[in-house]
Scaffold this active site. Structure first.
Site, mmCIF file in Angstrom:
data_model
loop_
_atom_site.group_PDB
_atom_site.id
_atom_site.type_symbol
_atom_site.label_atom_id
_atom_site.label_comp_id
_atom_site.label_asym_id
_atom_site.label_seq_id
_atom_site.Cartn_x
_atom_site.Cartn_y
_atom_site.Cartn_z
ATOM 1 N N CYS A 109 -4.263 -3.459 3.965
ATOM 2 C CA CYS A 109 -5.016 -3.592 2.711
ATOM 3 C C CYS A 109 -6.210 -2.645 2.719
ATOM 4 C CB CYS A 109 -5.476 -5.028 2.522
ATOM 5 S SG CYS A 109 -4.156 -6.180 2.055
ATOM 6 N N HIS A 112 -1.208 -7.195 -1.402
ATOM 7 C CA HIS A 112 -0.797 -7.810 -0.145
ATOM 8 C C HIS A 112 0.350 -8.797 -0.336
ATOM 9 C CE1 HIS A 112 -1.282 -9.120 4.011
ATOM 10 N NE2 HIS A 112 -0.859 -10.291 3.539
ATOM 11 N N ASN A 148 10.852 -4.478 9.098
ATOM 12 C CA ASN A 148 10.862 -5.637 9.986
ATOM 13 C C ASN A 148 10.263 -6.821 9.231
ATOM 14 O OD1 ASN A 148 11.818 -4.069 12.182
ATOM 15 N ND2 ASN A 148 9.747 -3.369 12.565
ATOM 16 N N HIS A 190 5.922 -3.618 4.813
ATOM 17 C CA HIS A 190 5.942 -2.163 4.918
ATOM 18 C C HIS A 190 7.324 -1.686 5.324
ATOM 19 C CE1 HIS A 190 4.746 -3.691 8.903
ATOM 20 N NE2 HIS A 190 5.256 -2.591 9.429
#
Length: 111
Positions: free
Chosen positions: A7, A46, A84, A97
């Site tokens: 973030c 987020h 992941n 991500h």
């Protein structure tokens, strides 16, 4: 999230090597690369992981950014994209991500 490093990178509070950015996502080079090209694509908002209710438009922006990274990094011979999900899968930063890896023969190794 105030304590999330990604973030802070998305908000430009922490410097990074930005490869691509738009209104929804930012892509930057990984500080601990696992391949000659190792760029992370993250949403600016987020979300803990890819199954944390990420809006379809944000996911589409992430996929678009993957293509932009591949073009910018010259990954014409191919690349790998990994997301992941959870600590058990190797996710170490709990902000969704995608890893874009390339620049060498990747074989069957996993990140």
């Amino acid at each position: 999230m105030s304590d999330c490093i990604f973030c802070k990178i998305a908000a430009h509070e922490i410097p990074s090597s930005v490869v691509y950015e738009d209104d929804l996502v930012i892509a930057f080079d990984d500080l601990n690369p696992q391949a000659p090209v190792h760029t992370l694509v993250i949403p600016k908002a987020h979300y803990d992981n890819i199954v944390d209710g990420v809006p379809a438009g944000t996911l589409a922006a992430m996929v678009h950014a993957v293509g932009e990274v591949a073009r910018a990094k010259g990954l014409d011979d191919g690349f790998r994209v990994i997301a992941n999900t959870g600590a058990g899968a190797g996710q170490t930063v709990m902000h969704v991500h995608m890893h874009v890896l390339g620049g060498k023969e990747l074989g069957e190794n996993l990140v």
